[in-house]
Design an enzyme around this catalytic site. Structure first.
Site, mmCIF file in Angstrom:
data_model
loop_
_atom_site.group_PDB
_atom_site.id
_atom_site.type_symbol
_atom_site.label_atom_id
_atom_site.label_comp_id
_atom_site.label_asym_id
_atom_site.label_seq_id
_atom_site.Cartn_x
_atom_site.Cartn_y
_atom_site.Cartn_z
ATOM 1 N N GLY A 558 0.716 -1.097 -0.003
ATOM 2 C CA GLY A 558 0.099 -0.076 0.026
ATOM 3 C C GLY A 558 0.726 1.244 -0.025
ATOM 4 N N GLY A 560 0.869 5.191 1.404
ATOM 5 C CA GLY A 560 0.259 6.060 2.358
ATOM 6 C C GLY A 560 0.903 7.453 2.595
ATOM 7 N N ALA A 561 0.608 8.343 3.407
ATOM 8 C CA ALA A 561 1.057 9.722 3.292
ATOM 9 C C ALA A 561 2.566 9.666 3.559
ATOM 10 C CB ALA A 561 0.376 10.531 4.422
ATOM 11 N N PHE A 562 3.149 8.832 4.306
ATOM 12 C CA PHE A 562 4.308 8.572 4.717
ATOM 13 C C PHE A 562 5.404 7.747 4.021
ATOM 14 C CE2 PHE A 562 1.574 9.113 8.310
ATOM 15 C CZ PHE A 562 1.939 10.435 8.786
ATOM 16 N N GLY A 563 4.733 6.983 3.052
ATOM 17 C CA GLY A 563 5.701 6.190 2.314
ATOM 18 C C GLY A 563 4.950 5.038 1.707
ATOM 19 N N VAL A 565 4.559 1.033 1.499
ATOM 20 C CA VAL A 565 4.782 -0.338 2.301
ATOM 21 C C VAL A 565 5.030 -1.589 1.633
ATOM 22 C CG1 VAL A 565 3.782 -1.444 4.271
ATOM 23 C CG2 VAL A 565 3.212 0.980 4.031
ATOM 24 N N ASP A 675 -4.194 11.204 11.579
ATOM 25 C CA ASP A 675 -4.746 10.785 10.280
ATOM 26 C C ASP A 675 -5.394 9.503 10.475
ATOM 27 O OD1 ASP A 675 -5.080 10.823 7.575
ATOM 28 O OD2 ASP A 675 -3.211 10.128 7.083
#
Ligand SMILES: *[C@@H]1O[C@H](CO)[C@@H](O)[C@H](O)[C@H]1NC(C)=O
Ligand SMILES: *[C@@H]1O[C@H](CO)[C@@H](O)[C@H](O)[C@H]1NC(C)=O
Ligand SMILES: *[C@@H]1O[C@H](CO)[C@@H](O)[C@H](O)[C@H]1NC(C)=O
Ligand SMILES: *[C@@H]1O[C@H](CO)[C@@H](O)[C@H](O)[C@H]1NC(C)=O
Ligand SMILES: *[C@@H]1O[C@H](CO)[C@@H](O)[C@H](O)[C@H]1NC(C)=O
Length: 840
Positions: A558, A560-563, A565, A675
């Site tokens: 997936g 996400g906002a942070f990177g 996965v 979040d």
């Protein structure tokens, strides 16, 4: 809970006709330490003959007697000498706080070998302190280099020091600690504290605090008498796992003069054992940190003022919940077998036998429990056909997480009971999650009360008629014979166990355990993997390791906002699936914060949070390694093709609320998620909701030099606070939770653009309308299950509306939210969530 009853001897137990499952348990119990002390330590007043300069010269000695004298430190605050051990005529060579009424012992020499009255301790030049019994047998000695000691001194810090002629230290009690540390007494790598057996029995107990060679401070149980160390139930995580990428490992555990305890890392950074330690002034208070006999490491303080009526009070303890944090796969856990661990107010454990069970040793409240009845396949078969042999006692929020042998799902509670009832192996069934049944057999280990079990129940099977064995029915020809045979083998095993040497017994027990572990090899492996991944410190990975683990970042799970996965596999005892998050560039220049934040995230431990296993911090590459959860995100679950059941949705909603409550209020440093949305909630094997991605928002904000102009979060879930230049508090999570709660209730997304029904496009608005108009049926799209549970449905909708109030001060805290969802507090009618922005 039952009262302890008198315990038949182990011998009679073994020789009785007992079924094989019971034999196993009996053998397991033979493993346990024998009875603990019955009587309390009699604290006789001690007439101390002060040698108050603290200096002792070679040739001085003390004799163990009720009126024996002691060696005092110059201030008279600490004493060295003999203390009466218990009602028998035995003594303990020890150091204690001499000025406080209960004369708390902080060090002892001969816990395992109590000294009979008339024993003598002498300061000798050749062997330092030597303790001998009246017949001259040596019971203990300080291990000093021969011929070096010139004098001894009891210091005002509580340290007994032996010195040579040049006043060099030849030995000091601070360097051979027992279960207690005093200020200025530090623990070096390799240092160990060992608990006692019980408050009054100073024999070595089964808990240890160790500063490992790798710098990690751990608490673990050991299996007596071999001292085999089980997996830690607490770990500070202060290690560096490899030298290409060092994080600074712990050098020593420091308990400084002002009463602060921290791990000093090699780079001189301090890792406090507890965040925000509050310490009184050391001129007015005594301090000590003791590894209690029940495994909890606690720092205490005591006023120095002689007339104060305050005794020792605790500052902090590790671990925070020993019942839940410990999971011992090869030992008996915090409480004994079949026992249940619950946490008292003071964070110390309390052990209780389940109904129908009683203490094996009535004097050892922390020991194992045995059933008060005989249960087994032979006995069950001898019952009259159709007769109800068993009855049930249910305990909520109770589990023995490691003793199951069958898992049945989906299953109803009634079928779960029936299945356990008809199964002569089954001693307890655990029914949880609304549809899952685990059958457990004796002996049960790691029992605990855990409010995170969401009302999961232990169904305990108790024989109705426990006084007499069922009368053998002559119609069952075979049975008595079988029974006879069994009895013979039992007598044989029993007599071998009782008659054989300790060594033979150990071998036998080992053999049985080996057989046991062979059968449950896979299961054990899994438990060990779980235990080690859950309790051990964070592991520091190299980039290369993670590249290999993810097969070159091949399978994307997936974004996400942070990177991004990726799925991976690492070796942690056995091979474990992990989710590796490659953080994007915005994290690159926050050098120190990254590690700090990662360690904060690493310290969180809650059933409803995704667990961080390790990280990589190599220049530009920052990665986080999480446990892998098999059932995907809540978004996929809610908005997929199959509508999940109402019951499951309720459990998920409550689980997330608990996880958030933990983040906001219960972990060591509060975390605002920023979040919360269904994409950030993952589901584990049992569909427990687990919050992911927490702790990272703060890092990003640090980067942006503390301006909160950049809105963190996702459209549709973001609280209005972000747009209003208001301080960002935990209430932003409450808002997002409210939106998500509505999504969970309705199984639809919060914004539905494609819909031609404009009034339904925004879920939050529509939900309030439906609530006001009393048309919840439409809101849940005529979901029969939810409508059958209308009262709860209404309650959940009301809670959600409270959460999405535009005014943050009107939103409840997550604590209040969980209480409302769990029906502990009333839910009042909520006001309109957006009184300003809505026309009319
Ligand atoms: C303390 O416990 C040990 C181990 O269980 C036992 O052998 C010993 O007898 C006990 N000591 C006393 C004084 O009861
Ligand atoms: C006690 O020993 C210390 C050194 O350890 C010495 O400085 C001091 O003078 C001694 N005191 C007495 C009263 O002998
Ligand atoms: C302690 O008591 C014994 C007898 O009870 C006596 O012989 C001895 O002198 C006493 N010792 C001290 C130091 O009072
Ligand atoms: C003890 O440690 C605390 C916390 O690190 C520090 O504030 C304090 O100054 C230290 N006290 C002494 C005497 O070193
Ligand atoms: C079993 O027997 C004990 C004492 O003999 C009694 O206290 C207990 O209540 C009995 N349990 C059941 C379930 O009948």
């Amino acid at each position: 809970m039952v009262e302890p009853t008198t315990v038949p001897l182990l011998a009679t137990r073994l020789l009785k006709s007992v079924p094989s499952s019971f034999l196993l348990m009996a053998i397991a119990m033979a493993f346990l330490p024998p009875s603990l002390l019955v009587s309390l330590l009699i604290l006789l007043p001690i007439s101390t003959v002060a040698q108050s300069n603290g200096n002792i010269t070679v040739g001085d000695s003390l004799t163990a007697a009720a009126n024996s004298s002691s060696w005092l430190s110059p201030s008279g605050e600490f004493a060295f000498g003999f203390r009466p051990h218990n009602d028998r005529d035995f003594f303990l060579l020890s150091i204690w706080f001499a000025k406080i009424p209960d004369k708390t012992i902080v060090w002892y020499a001969n816990g395992d070998k109590p000294a009979p009255g008339g024993s003598k301790v002498a300061l000798t030049a050749d062997r330092g302190l030597v303790l001998t019994d009246p017949r001259g047998q040596q019971l203990w000695s300080s291990q000093t280099i021969i011929g070096t000691v010139a004098s001894g001194v009891m210091t005002d810090a509580g340290n007994f020091v032996l010195e040579d002629r040049e006043f060099n230290k030849a030995w000091e009690s601070f360097n051979s600690p027992t279960d207690t540390l005093l200020p200025t007494q530090n623990l070096e790598r390799g240092g160990v504290l060992s608990s006692r057996q019980s408050e009054t029995n100073f024999s070595k107990g089964r808990f240890q605090l160790r500063l490992q060679q790798d710098g990690n401070l751990v608490l673990n149980t050991i299996n007596l008498p071999t001292d085999y160390a089980n997996a830690p139930y607490y770990a500070s995580g202060t290690t560096s796992s490899d030298d290409t990428n060092p994080s600074s490992p712990g050098r020593e555990l420091v308990f400084n003069e002002s009463g602060y305890m921290f791990i000093l890392r090699e780079n001189d950074q301090r890792f406090p054992l507890k965040q925000g330690q509050q310490v009184e002034s050391s001129s007015d208070f005594y301090f000590r940190a003791t590894l209690n006999f029940d495994g909890v490491f606690t720092q205490y303080s005591h006023p120095k003022a002689p007339n104060s009526n305050r005794s020792w009070s605790s500052h902090w303890s590790q671990p925070e919940n020993i019942c839940v944090s410990s999971l011992v796969e090869a030992g008996i856990g915090v409480c004994g077998y079949n026992s249940i661990c619950g946490l008292k107010e003071d964070q110390r454990p309390m052990c209780q036998c389940p109904p129908g069970y009683s203490l094996l040793d009535p004097d050892d409240r922390y020991g194992s429990c045995k059933p008060d009845f005989i249960q087994g396949c032979e006995e069950d078969r001898l019952g009259r056909p159709g007769e109800d042999l068993y009855t049930w006692v249910d305990l909520t929020n109770t589990d023995w997480p490691t003793s199951d042998y069958v898992l049945l799902t989906p299953y109803t509670e009634d079928r779960c009971r029936q299945s356990c009832l008809e199964d002569c192996m089954c001693a307890v069934a655990i029914f949880r999650l609304g549809d899952t049944c685990w059958k457990k057999k004796l002996p049960l280990s790691n029992g605990r009360v855990d409010s995170n079990l969401n009302g999961g129940k232990a169904l305990i099977k108790i024989r109705k008629n426990n006084s007499t064995l069922p009368v053998p029915d002559p119609r069952f020809d075979q049975a008595p014979e079988l029974k006879k045979k069994n009895q013979d083998t039992l007598i044989l095993i029993g007599s071998v166990l009782l008659g054989g040497s300790v060594f033979v017994n150990l071998i036998l027990i080992l053999a049985v355990c080996l057989g046991f572990s062979f059968i449950y090899h896979n299961k054990l492996q899994k438990i060990i993997a779980n235990a080690s991944s859950v309790q051990l410190n964070l592991r520091c990975f190299t980039y290369k390791e993670l590249e290999e683990a993810t097969d070159g970042f091949k399978e994307e799970l997936g974004k996400g906002a942070f990177g991004v996965v990726y799925k991976g596999k690492i070796q942690m005892g056995s091979s474990v699936h992990v989710a590796v998050k490659k953080l994007n560039n915005s994290f690159q220049d926050s050098e120190r914060e990254f590690r700090t934040e990662v360690s904060v995230i690493g310290q969180t431990y809650h059933k409803n949070l995704v667990r961080l296993l390790g990280f990589c911090d190599e220049g530009q590459q920052r990665l986080l390694v999480y446990e892998f959860l098999s059932n995907g995100t809540l978004a996929g679950f809610l908005f997929g093709d199959l509508k999940p059941s109402w019951k499951r949705r309720i459990e998920i909603a409550i689980g997330i609320a608990r996880g958030l409550l933990y983040l906001h209020e219960e972990c060591s440093s509060p975390i605002i998620h920023c979040d919360i949305k269904p994409q950030n909630i993952l589901l584990d094997d049992y569909y427990n909701a687990r919050i992911a991605d927490f702790g990272l928002a703060k890092l990003l904000m640090m980067n942006q030099s503390h301006t909160n102009t950049a809105i963190r979060g996702t459209k549709g879930y973001v609280a209005p606070d972000w747009f209003r230049n208001m301080p960002i508090t935990a209430k932003v999570d409450v808002y997002s939770y409210g939106v998500m709660l509505l999504e969970i209730i309705c199984c639809r997304k919060s914004v539905r653009m494609e819909s031609d029904l404009e009034d339904q496009a925004i879920l939050t608005d529509w939900a309030y309308d439906c609530y006001q108009e009393g048309t919840l049926d439409a809101l849940v799209e005529y979901d029969v299950e939810a409508l059958d549970d209308r009262k709860r449905l209404e309650k959940f909708v009301k809670v959600a509306i409270w959460c999405i109030q535009e005014d943050p001060s009107l939103r409840p805290t997550m604590r209040k939210v969980t209480q409302m969802l769990e029906e502990i507090v009333e839910v009042l009618a909520p006001p309109c969530p957006s009184p300003f922005s809505k026309p009319g």
